[in-house]
Design an enzyme around this catalytic site. Structure first.
Site, PDB file in Angstrom:
ATOM      1  N   SER A  58     -21.280 -15.592  -8.016  1.00 29.23           N
ATOM      2  CA  SER A  58     -22.470 -15.115  -8.718  1.00 29.23           C
ATOM      3  C   SER A  58     -23.194 -16.296  -9.385  1.00 29.23           C
ATOM      4  O   SER A  58     -23.489 -17.284  -8.710  1.00 29.23           O
ATOM      5  CB  SER A  58     -22.057 -14.036  -9.726  1.00 29.23           C
ATOM      6  OG  SER A  58     -23.170 -13.358 -10.238  1.00 29.23           O
ATOM      7  N   ASP A 112     -22.666  -5.448  -1.855  1.00 26.78           N
ATOM      8  CA  ASP A 112     -23.213  -6.122  -3.039  1.00 26.78           C
ATOM      9  C   ASP A 112     -24.730  -5.954  -3.016  1.00 26.78           C
ATOM     10  O   ASP A 112     -25.407  -6.475  -2.131  1.00 26.78           O
ATOM     11  CB  ASP A 112     -22.825  -7.608  -2.985  1.00 26.78           C
ATOM     12  CG  ASP A 112     -23.293  -8.390  -4.214  1.00 26.78           C
ATOM     13  OD1 ASP A 112     -24.035  -7.830  -5.048  1.00 26.78           O
ATOM     14  OD2 ASP A 112     -22.912  -9.567  -4.331  1.00 26.78           O
ATOM     15  N   HIS A 118     -20.963  -6.013  -6.060  1.00 26.44           N
ATOM     16  CA  HIS A 118     -20.965  -7.404  -6.539  1.00 26.44           C
ATOM     17  C   HIS A 118     -19.611  -7.803  -7.130  1.00 26.44           C
ATOM     18  O   HIS A 118     -19.170  -8.946  -6.989  1.00 26.44           O
ATOM     19  CB  HIS A 118     -22.065  -7.551  -7.590  1.00 26.44           C
ATOM     20  CG  HIS A 118     -22.308  -8.956  -8.028  1.00 26.44           C
ATOM     21  ND1 HIS A 118     -22.708  -9.943  -7.163  1.00 26.44           N
ATOM     22  CD2 HIS A 118     -22.203  -9.555  -9.254  1.00 26.44           C
ATOM     23  CE1 HIS A 118     -22.853 -11.086  -7.827  1.00 26.44           C
ATOM     24  NE2 HIS A 118     -22.557 -10.871  -9.093  1.00 26.44           N
TER      25      HIS A 118
END
Lengths: 379, 379
Positions: free
Chosen positions: B157, B323, B356
Site C-alpha cells: 500500500s 482489492d 486491500h
C-alpha cells in the site's frame, strides 16, 4: 428557469397536500395517528383511470420530479429528463403522481414536522419507516386520487425498491414495475456506508439526540460528512477520474490541511455544504434505515423468487455498467428471481460511465429503452 | 503471545531509537531541525552488509513488524506472517529494518512529540511530510546503520509507494523493490475517501485546530469516522458479504438509531473505537496527505516510465484481485511503466477475496511467490 419553458416540459406545476386522519400502522410496531403527504401530478387522468404512473423517489429525492415551481427557478424537478410530453414517461399519455415520502423533509410529515402530541418537532421521536410503510401510505394516496390500479410504478435506487414492493404488497394494483439502478436488498458494504453516514450525524454534538430543532441548531457537520460519503458511492471511480482526475484547485500544492488541494475535494465539500443546509438530518437517518431494512426475500427463507411469486405486474429492470453502489449484478438478482417466478421481465444493462447517478442523467440509450418500455404500456 | 514462541518467529524484539541532529529539508519547503526515528531490526547484518531489507509501513503501521515485545503480548508485529526464519522475508538470510515514519505516533518524531521550540506538542505545527521526505529520512537511518545499499526495499500500500520512491530517489542504493497492493498515485476516488476522513477529524470540535493535546482531549469521534470509512475500503464487498452478510446483531430488528442492527455495523464501530484510542489524529491527517501527494510521474509530464527510468533495481509487483482501494489495474500501471522503461519486473496478481487487506494476510499463493522472489535475491 430557461428563458422560455421548453416544449417537452410539463411547465409550471404546484404541489398539493393531502391529509390522512386514519392511523397508519408501521412495520416498527408504532402507529402514526395522522399525517400528510405532499405530491405533484403531471398530465391528465383518463376517464378509465387506467393511465396513472407513480414515481417513487430515492434517498434525498422529493415530490418535485418535473417542471418548474416558479418562472425564477434555475432548475426543473429532479427527473425532468424522464417526465414530460414525449419523454420516457410521456405526460401526453400518462397521469404521473410524484410524492414526498413519509419521514421526508420536503412537505410530507416527517421529523421536522410538528408532533401534535407535544406541539414540538418530532425530531428523533418520529418513527422509523420502511419501504413497506411507504407503499402502504402511497396506496392511501392512490385511494384518494381514485386510482385503483397503477399503469406503472417507477423508481430508481431506493425508488426501485418501492416499485418492487408495490408488486408484492398490492399485486392487483400494479400493471408494470420499472426498477432502475436498484437492488433486492443492501449488501454488507452498502450497510457499512450507511452506518458511517449515520454515525457522522449521530456523533455531531449539534445533533442533540435528534432534537436539534428545539435547540435552534442543525448538525451541519455530520450531514455534510454523510453526504460526502454518499457522493463517492453515487459516482464511479472512472467518472470521478474523468471529471476531476488529480486536477489541482490552485496552481501549486499548499501542504496544509485547510487549503483545498484537489478539485475533487472542492467538489465534495461543496456538495456536502449545499446538502447540509437544505436536508433534515433525521430524515437522512430514516432514509438510510429504510434502505438497510429492505429485504423482501427475508420473509421467504431468502428466496426472492418466492417473495415475488405473488406479483401480477410485468417488470422492466435497468442497470448501469459502472454503478458500484447497486451494480448490474444486483439487478441480475432481481431479474433471475423474476424469471424463476415466471414473470415477464425486460432487462437492460446500459453501458454508462456515470456510476449510480446515471439513472438521473439523460443517457440516450437509457432514455430510448425506458421510453420504449413505457410506450408499450396499454392505457 | 502464544504459550511458546513459534519456531518461525523472530522472537522477543526491542525497538531502538536514533536521534538525528542534522536538519532535514522537506518537500513542503519547511525544515525539521532535529528528529528521531524508532526502528526494529530482525536477523543479522552480514559482513558484506549486503543483506539488508527495509520494510516501509502503510497508513496506520509502525516499526513493530515482527516478533513480540513482551511475553504477555497477545499478537506479534503487523507483518509477522511475512517476516521470520524461513518466511517470505527470511531472517536467516536477511537483516530486516523496520521503522516508524516521520510524522508517526509510535515513537518517531511526529505531531504528538514535543516541539523543542515551544516545549509543547507539535500538533498542527508539525510539517506536512511526503513519501520523498520519508525516503530521505530512511536513507539517513541507513547511513547510521552502515547500509550503503538495500538488498530490497519492501512495502504494501503506502509502503509500496515508498519502495518505488527509493528506486527513484536513490537508484544506487536499492537492488530490489517489492511493491505490494500499491499504486503509482491516488485516483480522484482515493483522494475523495481521504478527504472525507480528514473532514471528519478537522470538523470534530475536539480537534481544536490540531492542538487538542494541549487541551487534554482527543478528536475521538472524527478519528473513529475516519477509520470506519477507511475500513470499508480495506475490505472487498465480497469479503464483507462473506464475513457479515446481512447478519443481525440480535434476534430481531430494533427500528431505532442507537441499537446495532447488523453485525457489520458492530464491526465498524468496534474498529473505529479501538483505533481512535490508539492513533493520533494529526498523524492520520499527515498520512492521508502523503498518499494524496504521491505522484512521481507528475514531474515527468505524467510519464511514469520516464520517472522510473533512473531506477537500477529489479522489481516485484503484487496485486490482489478483489482489492478495490488499489486494484490490480493500478499495479498494471506500474508494471507497464517499468516494462516501458526496460526494467526487470516480476508481476503476480493473486486471486484473493480479502480486498486491500490481503497484503497483510497469509495467503499461501501470495506467501509462496513473495518468498520465491526474496529467496532469489543474491546477498
Amino acid at each position: 428557469m430557461p428563458t422560455a419553458i421548453p416544449a417537452d416540459s410539463v411547465g409550471l406545476v404546484s404541489p398539493k397536500v393531502e391529509h390522512f386522519a386514519e392511523p397508519l400502522a408501521l412495520a416498527c410496531g408504532r402507529t402514526l395517528d395522522s399525517y400528510q403527504l405532499i405530491y405533484e401530478t403531471y398530465g391528465e387522468l383518463n376517464a378509465a383511470r387506467s393511465n396513472a404512473v407513480l414515481i417513487c423517489h430515492a434517498l434525498s429525492g422529493h415530490h418535485h420530479a418535473a417542471g418548474f415551481h416558479d418562472t425564477e427557478d434555475r432548475k426543473p424537478g429532479w427527473w425532468d429528463s424522464c417526465i414530460g410530453p414525449g419523454k420516457a414517461i410521456d405526460t401526453n399519455r400518462f397521469y404521473v403522481v410524484s410524492l414526498n415520502n413519509l419521514g421526508g423533509c420536503n412537505g410530507s410529515t416527517g421529523p421536522s414536522s410538528i408532533n401534535p402530541l407535544t406541539g414540538k418537532p418530532y425530531g428523533a421521536d418520529f418513527p422509523v419507516v420502511t419501504v413497506e410503510d411507504w407503499v402502504n401510505s402511497q396506496a392511501r394516496l392512490a385511494d384518494v386520487l381514485g386510482i385503483e390500479q397503477w399503469a406503472a410504478v417507477v423508481g430508481g435506487s431506493l425508488g426501485g425498491m418501492q416499485a418492487l414492493q408495490w408488486t408484492m404488497s398490492y399485486p392487483e394494483r400494479v400493471r408494470h414495475c420499472v426498477a432502475i439502478a436498484s437492488a433486492p436488498k443492501l449488501s454488507a458494504q452498502n450497510i457499512a456506508f450507511n452506518e458511517v453516514a449515520r454515525q457522522a450525524i449521530l456523533s455531531d454534538p449539534e445533533f442533540h439526540g435528534g432534537h436539534f430543532l428545539e435547540q435552534g441548531v442543525i448538525p451541519k457537520r455530520g450531514l455534510m460528512l454523510a453526504r460526502m460519503v454518499g457522493h463517492i458511492t453515487y459516482l464511479s471511480d472512472d467518472a470521478m477520474g474523468t471529471k476531476f482526475g488529480r486536477g489541482l484547485k490552485s496552481e501549486k500544492l499548499n501542504y496544509d490541511f485547510n487549503s483545498v488541494e484537489f478539485q475533487v475535494e472542492s467538489y465534495l465539500r461543496y456538495q456536502g455544504e449545499e446538502f447540509s443546509s437544505r436536508f433534515d438530518a433525521n430524515t437522512y437517518l430514516l432514509m438510510t434505515k429504510a434502505l438497510d431494512y429492505f429485504d423482501p426475500a427475508a420473509a421467504h427463507d431468502d428466496d426472492l423468487a418466492g417473495a415475488l411469486s405473488c406479483a401480477k405486474a410485468d417488470f422492466c429492470v435497468i442497470s448501469f455498467t459502472t454503478d458500484w453502489r447497486f451494480s448490474p449484478e444486483r439487478s441480475h438478482e432481481i431479474v433471475n428471481a423474476l424469471m424463476a417466478a415466471r414473470k415477464n421481465v425486460c432487462y437492460l444493462e446500459v453501458d454508462a460511465p456515470q456510476g449510480h447517478d446515471a439513472f438521473l442523467i439523460p443517457i440516450p440509450r437509457y432514455l430510448q429503452a425506458f421510453r420504449g418500455y413505457m410506450n408499450r404500456i396499454v392505457v
